[in-house]
Design an enzyme around this catalytic site. Sequence first.
Site, PDB file in Angstrom:
ATOM      1  N   ASN A 186       0.823  -1.211   0.000  1.00 40.91           N
ATOM      2  CA  ASN A 186       0.000   0.000   0.000  1.00 40.91           C
ATOM      3  C   ASN A 186       0.855   1.259   0.000  1.00 40.91           C
ATOM      4  OD1 ASN A 186      -2.273  -1.584   0.036  1.00 40.91           O
ATOM      5  ND2 ASN A 186      -2.682  -1.317   2.214  1.00 40.91           N
ATOM      6  N   GLY A 217       2.093  -5.219  -6.582  1.00 42.61           N
ATOM      7  CA  GLY A 217       1.645  -6.600  -6.752  1.00 42.61           C
ATOM      8  C   GLY A 217       2.743  -7.589  -6.431  1.00 42.61           C
ATOM      9  N   ASP A 266      -5.397   0.490  -4.805  1.00 37.45           N
ATOM     10  CA  ASP A 266      -4.638   0.448  -6.047  1.00 37.45           C
ATOM     11  C   ASP A 266      -5.471   0.980  -7.212  1.00 37.45           C
ATOM     12  OD1 ASP A 266      -2.236  -0.452  -7.577  1.00 37.45           O
ATOM     13  OD2 ASP A 266      -3.697  -1.768  -8.519  1.00 37.45           O
ATOM     14  N   ASP A 323      -4.814   4.414  -9.283  1.00 33.82           N
ATOM     15  CA  ASP A 323      -4.669   4.373 -10.745  1.00 33.82           C
ATOM     16  C   ASP A 323      -5.533   5.431 -11.404  1.00 33.82           C
ATOM     17  OD1 ASP A 323      -2.887   2.300 -10.591  1.00 33.82           O
ATOM     18  OD2 ASP A 323      -4.298   0.744 -11.223  1.00 33.82           O
TER      19      ASP A 323
END
Length: 204
Positions: A29, A70, A88, A92
């Site tokens: 994170n 990831g 995430d 993005d």
Amino acid sequence: MLNIFARASVNRVTDPMGAWLVRIGLTPNAMTVIGTLGAVAGAVWFFPRGQLVAGTFVVWGFAMLDLLDGAMARAKGGSGTKFGAVLDSSCDRIADGTLGAAVAWYCLAVAQNHLLGAAALICLVSGQVISYVKARAESTGLTADVGIVERAERLIITLVGTGLYGLGVPYALHVALWLLAVLSVVTVIQRLVAVWQGAQEANA
């Protein structure tokens, strides 16, 4: 599309880096947030000032950190948490929206090219809709995991255009933005069609 074919090769490079970052105490994170803040800062600082080459490399560098969260999650023995997945995706959208807005600002305010600015705005809006259709479809139990341009392709096309144009290649940004505008609209249509077909099958 690129994500499907390149994922295995990319993972072979990023997994060792992700494992190292976990060992030194970083979390997936934290890496997501760092990458997003860096990409946003690079976009809003360089592109509105007409510094396309610098902006391209800074945004690209921080966007690449998105590959590491990831890898870090896999290094911790899983695919990540539900919160991490939402964070995430949200980051993005923030990074992509900021990049699109910064490029549009450059086209309209710096280059003062309204036609090019229109292409940038089409890319900005359609890019957000592409992601929204998929998320909304999945929330209703359907899928929309199709389309000719996903996030990776959108970033590549945009940043190749800004970088080459900043280096003096004529019309590189024009070609990139109009190409991306067309492909993004096509992708929106592809995803909406996929959702419609899925809904028809579910109701059959």
